[in-house]
Design a protein around this motif. Structure first.
Motif, PDB file in Angstrom:
ATOM      1  N   ALA A  55       0.455  -1.211  -0.065  1.00  0.00           N
ATOM      2  CA  ALA A  55      -0.179   0.066  -0.066  1.00  0.00           C
ATOM      3  C   ALA A  55       1.599   0.900   0.070  1.00  0.00           C
ATOM      4  O   ALA A  55       1.089   1.281   0.516  1.00  0.00           O
ATOM      5  N   PRO A  56       1.454   1.557  -0.600  1.00  0.00           N
ATOM      6  CA  PRO A  56       2.380   2.569  -1.544  1.00  0.00           C
ATOM      7  C   PRO A  56       1.315   4.196  -0.878  1.00  0.00           C
ATOM      8  O   PRO A  56       0.270   4.318  -1.593  1.00  0.00           O
ATOM      9  N   ILE A  57       2.026   4.865   0.122  1.00  0.00           N
ATOM     10  CA  ILE A  57       1.543   6.312   0.125  1.00  0.00           C
ATOM     11  C   ILE A  57       2.876   7.703   0.256  1.00  0.00           C
ATOM     12  O   ILE A  57       4.188   7.434  -0.190  1.00  0.00           O
ATOM     13  N   ALA A  58       1.697   8.451  -0.776  1.00  0.00           N
ATOM     14  CA  ALA A  58       3.360   9.489  -1.218  1.00  0.00           C
ATOM     15  C   ALA A  58       3.825  10.209   0.183  1.00  0.00           C
ATOM     16  O   ALA A  58       3.560  10.679   1.462  1.00  0.00           O
ATOM     17  N   GLY A  59       6.065  10.317   0.506  1.00  0.00           N
ATOM     18  CA  GLY A  59       6.647  10.928   1.186  1.00  0.00           C
ATOM     19  C   GLY A  59       7.210  11.415   0.851  1.00  0.00           C
ATOM     20  O   GLY A  59       8.589  11.817   1.179  1.00  0.00           O
ATOM     21  N   GLY A  60       7.260  11.896  -0.486  1.00  0.00           N
ATOM     22  CA  GLY A  60       9.020  12.152  -1.273  1.00  0.00           C
ATOM     23  C   GLY A  60       8.608  13.816  -2.139  1.00  0.00           C
ATOM     24  O   GLY A  60       7.623  14.255  -1.052  1.00  0.00           O
ATOM     25  N   THR A  61       9.106  14.188  -2.417  1.00  0.00           N
ATOM     26  CA  THR A  61       9.567  15.198  -3.306  1.00  0.00           C
ATOM     27  C   THR A  61       8.893  14.911  -4.389  1.00  0.00           C
ATOM     28  O   THR A  61       7.074  15.510  -5.052  1.00  0.00           O
ATOM     29  N   LEU A  62       8.847  13.554  -5.715  1.00  0.00           N
ATOM     30  CA  LEU A  62       8.027  13.677  -7.216  1.00  0.00           C
ATOM     31  C   LEU A  62       7.145  12.486  -6.957  1.00  0.00           C
ATOM     32  O   LEU A  62       6.158  13.217  -7.870  1.00  0.00           O
ATOM     33  N   ASN A  63       7.058  12.133  -6.207  1.00  0.00           N
ATOM     34  CA  ASN A  63       6.146  11.257  -6.032  1.00  0.00           C
ATOM     35  C   ASN A  63       5.333  10.400  -7.366  1.00  0.00           C
ATOM     36  O   ASN A  63       3.824  10.153  -7.480  1.00  0.00           O
TER      37      ASN A  63
ATOM     38  N   LYS B 235       1.316   8.621  -7.600  1.00  0.00           N
ATOM     39  CA  LYS B 235       1.399   9.673  -8.915  1.00  0.00           C
ATOM     40  C   LYS B 235       0.032   8.644  -9.871  1.00  0.00           C
ATOM     41  O   LYS B 235      -0.849   9.244 -10.112  1.00  0.00           O
ATOM     42  N   ASP B 236       0.832   8.258 -10.388  1.00  0.00           N
ATOM     43  CA  ASP B 236       0.616   7.324 -11.552  1.00  0.00           C
ATOM     44  C   ASP B 236      -0.164   6.043 -11.706  1.00  0.00           C
ATOM     45  O   ASP B 236      -1.474   5.991 -12.043  1.00  0.00           O
TER      46      ASP B 236
END
Length: 282
Positions: free
Chosen positions: A79-87, A91-92
């Motif tokens: 279950a991926p969750i954004a936590g960076g800069t570009l992500n 997003k995709d």
């Protein structure tokens, strides 16, 4: 839902462990274990992977790629969750970019089985490249501690542009000499302005972009037209889809960018698609 949370405190959108615990509590997620990204990550995750656990990964593309590489080919669920800069990855997949919203929706997401790709056995989820970009990364990392990230990036770009090397690519029974190769996991559309957009990650294919020239000015022309989504119109630029390819060089090892992380791999480089290898909630 009981989950294991992997987090990277050094990612671009980092939060403290206490903040993450509060967010998980607010989302009513039952966390069995919080695991920080470290050299012991594989060992720490191993017992939960064996239990086919749901692994929530919070971090940038590099962190998510590292976790995906450990889960690919297993029955564990990512279950991926954004936590960076570009992500790019989240997003995709259409994952909420807000941490609290994404955590709150984990239990509501559907299970998908998507493709991953490998370079010499190393898993990546977005893309890999050889040539100008990894060369510039190498120079940028060397100088950004002294002159700052953006000035180092400009210096690195000039250095890479004026010190081109060529590589030999074997793809679909065709041999190409090139200073630049982009390998994407899935189907990518380059007709839109800006960076290439991924349109499918379940198609069982790699998208490969190759510069078929060593002229610096023609490479600059490719780069400029890529910004407006017109690079494909050039004879010096080619697009392939394939299941595998090989890149060779006179050098024993090459600088390789995979999911934004710089590494060094022995030659030849062997790329392959791994269809339906990663179970993901999104």
């Amino acid at each position: 839902m009981k989950v294991v949370v992997v987090y990277n405190m050094k990612s671009g959108g980092n939060k403290s462990l206490n903040d993450l615990k509060k967010a998980c509590d607010a989302a009513e997620i039952d966390v069995e274990k919080y695991i920080a990204v470290s050299a012991k990550l594989r060992a720490n995750l191993k017992p939960y992977i064996k239990k086919n656990a749901v692994i929530v990964g919070i971090g940038g593309d590099g962190t998510l790629s590292a976790v995906a590489g450990m889960l690919a080919g297993t029955e564990a669920i990512f279950a991926p969750i954004a936590g960076g800069t570009l992500n790019h990855f989240t997003k995709d997949l259409g994952v909420d970019q807000d941490l609290e919203s994404a955590l709150g929706n984990v239990a509501k997401k559907r299970l998908h089985v998507i493709d991953t790709a490998v370079c010499n056995g190393r898993v990546f989820i977005n893309n890999s490249s050889i040539g100008v970009y990894p060369s510039s990364l190498q120079v940028r990392e060397r100088f950004e501690g002294y002159i700052g990230k953006w000035l180092a990036a400009i210096m690195a770009g000039f250095h890479a542009f004026f010190s081109l090397r060529t590589y030999r690519v074997k793809i679909n029974n065709e041999m190409i000499n090139t200073p630049f190769v982009f390998i994407g996991n899935g189907v990518y559309d380059i007709s839109t302005p800006g960076i290439a957009q991924r349109t499918d990650i379940k198609h069982g294919t790699l998208s490969v972009f190759v510069a078929k020239t060593v002229s610096r000015w023609k490479l600059l022309k490719i780069a400029l037209l890529a910004v407006i989504g017109r690079a494909a119109m050039l004879d010096e630029f080619d697009v392939f889809t394939t299941k595998s390819l090989t890149i060779s060089s006179r050098r024993a090892r090459l600088s390789v960018s995979t999911d934004g992380e710089l590494g060094h791999e022995p030659t030849p480089l062997k790329y392959e698609i791994q269809p339906k290898s990663l179970r993901v909630y999104y």
